[in-house]
Design a protein around this motif. Structure first.
Motif, PDB file in Angstrom:
ATOM      1  N   VAL A   1      37.411   8.212  97.262  1.00 17.91           N
ATOM      2  CA  VAL A   1      37.815   7.223  98.543  1.00 17.91           C
ATOM      3  C   VAL A   1      36.816   6.306  98.597  1.00 17.91           C
ATOM      4  CG1 VAL A   1      38.120   7.227 100.950  1.00 17.91           C
ATOM      5  CG2 VAL A   1      38.878   9.356  99.634  1.00 17.91           C
ATOM      6  N   THR A   2      37.232   4.992  99.025  1.00 16.07           N
ATOM      7  CA  THR A   2      36.210   3.905  99.096  1.00 16.07           C
ATOM      8  C   THR A   2      35.964   3.798 100.474  1.00 16.07           C
ATOM      9  OG1 THR A   2      37.106   2.803  97.165  1.00 16.07           O
ATOM     10  CG2 THR A   2      35.790   1.477  98.799  1.00 16.07           C
ATOM     11  N   ILE A   3      34.520   3.502 100.581  1.00 16.39           N
ATOM     12  CA  ILE A   3      34.018   3.034 102.071  1.00 16.39           C
ATOM     13  C   ILE A   3      33.551   1.723 101.866  1.00 16.39           C
ATOM     14  CG2 ILE A   3      32.614   3.651 103.847  1.00 16.39           C
ATOM     15  CD1 ILE A   3      32.782   6.696 102.887  1.00 16.39           C
ATOM     16  N   TYR A   4      33.741   0.888 102.616  1.00 13.91           N
ATOM     17  CA  TYR A   4      33.247  -0.550 102.730  1.00 13.91           C
ATOM     18  C   TYR A   4      32.199  -0.583 103.832  1.00 13.91           C
ATOM     19  CZ  TYR A   4      37.437  -1.627  99.939  1.00 13.91           C
ATOM     20  OH  TYR A   4      38.459  -1.677  98.862  1.00 13.91           O
ATOM     21  N   VAL A   5      31.087  -1.127 103.065  1.00 12.41           N
ATOM     22  CA  VAL A   5      29.882  -1.065 103.945  1.00 12.41           C
ATOM     23  C   VAL A   5      29.464  -2.624 103.702  1.00 12.41           C
ATOM     24  CG1 VAL A   5      29.596   1.305 103.745  1.00 12.41           C
ATOM     25  CG2 VAL A   5      28.372  -0.386 102.062  1.00 12.41           C
ATOM     26  N   GLU A   6      28.416  -2.911 104.990  1.00 13.62           N
ATOM     27  CA  GLU A   6      27.737  -4.168 105.027  1.00 13.62           C
ATOM     28  C   GLU A   6      26.377  -4.065 104.086  1.00 13.62           C
ATOM     29  OE1 GLU A   6      27.098  -4.427 108.961  1.00 13.62           O
ATOM     30  OE2 GLU A   6      29.204  -4.855 109.770  1.00 13.62           O
ATOM     31  N   ASP A   7      25.854  -2.858 104.059  1.00 11.97           N
ATOM     32  CA  ASP A   7      24.691  -2.741 103.155  1.00 11.97           C
ATOM     33  C   ASP A   7      24.577  -1.508 102.239  1.00 11.97           C
ATOM     34  OD1 ASP A   7      21.841  -2.017 102.438  1.00 11.97           O
ATOM     35  OD2 ASP A   7      21.212  -3.220 103.956  1.00 11.97           O
TER      36      ASP A   7
END
Length: 122
Positions: free
Chosen positions: A8-14
């Motif tokens: 499962v992909t989690i989009y993050v800023e850092d």
């Protein structure tokens, strides 16, 4: 036919902050960290194994990351009350403490990017 979920992909800023959260606070194992264009391809796996999370850098041109509602990713624990205590001691912030629902136990925690996730009990 046997189907399963591999990741499962989690989009993050850092990405590094996310890796620190998932490995340091949640106790996940870093299974892959390699160059991916200008960013990195990072996968972490829960201590019990199973599906991996891909920690992917969000494109700044995308709409703001949704942080108001929990993601429909539910993590499971054998004992949600004890797991909650352990995660709080590691610095994980909970938006909802463990509570018994008609269908079972549930809690909601926040990662260091502000995303909300469910925690249930097996």
């Amino acid at each position: 036919m046997a189907l399963g979920i591999s990741q499962v992909t989690i989009y993050v800023e850092d990405q590094q902050r996310a890796v620190d959260f998932w490995t340091g606070k949640m106790g996940f194992k870093l299974t892959r960290d390699m160059p991916y264009g200008e960013d990195r391809w990072i996968e972490v796996e829960p201590p019990s194994g199973g599906s991996r999370l891909v920690v992917h850098k969000a494109d700044p041109s995308w709409p703001a990351l949704g942080k108001e509602l929990p993601n429909y990713v539910m993590f499971q624990a054998d004992d949600i009350v004890e797991t909650h205590k352990e995660l709080v001691a590691r610095g994980v912030e909970f938006a909802q403490e463990p509570v018994r629902q008609p269908w079972g136990w549930s809690a909601v925690f926040r990662d260091d990017d502000g995303h909300l996730f469910h925690l249930g009990q097996r």
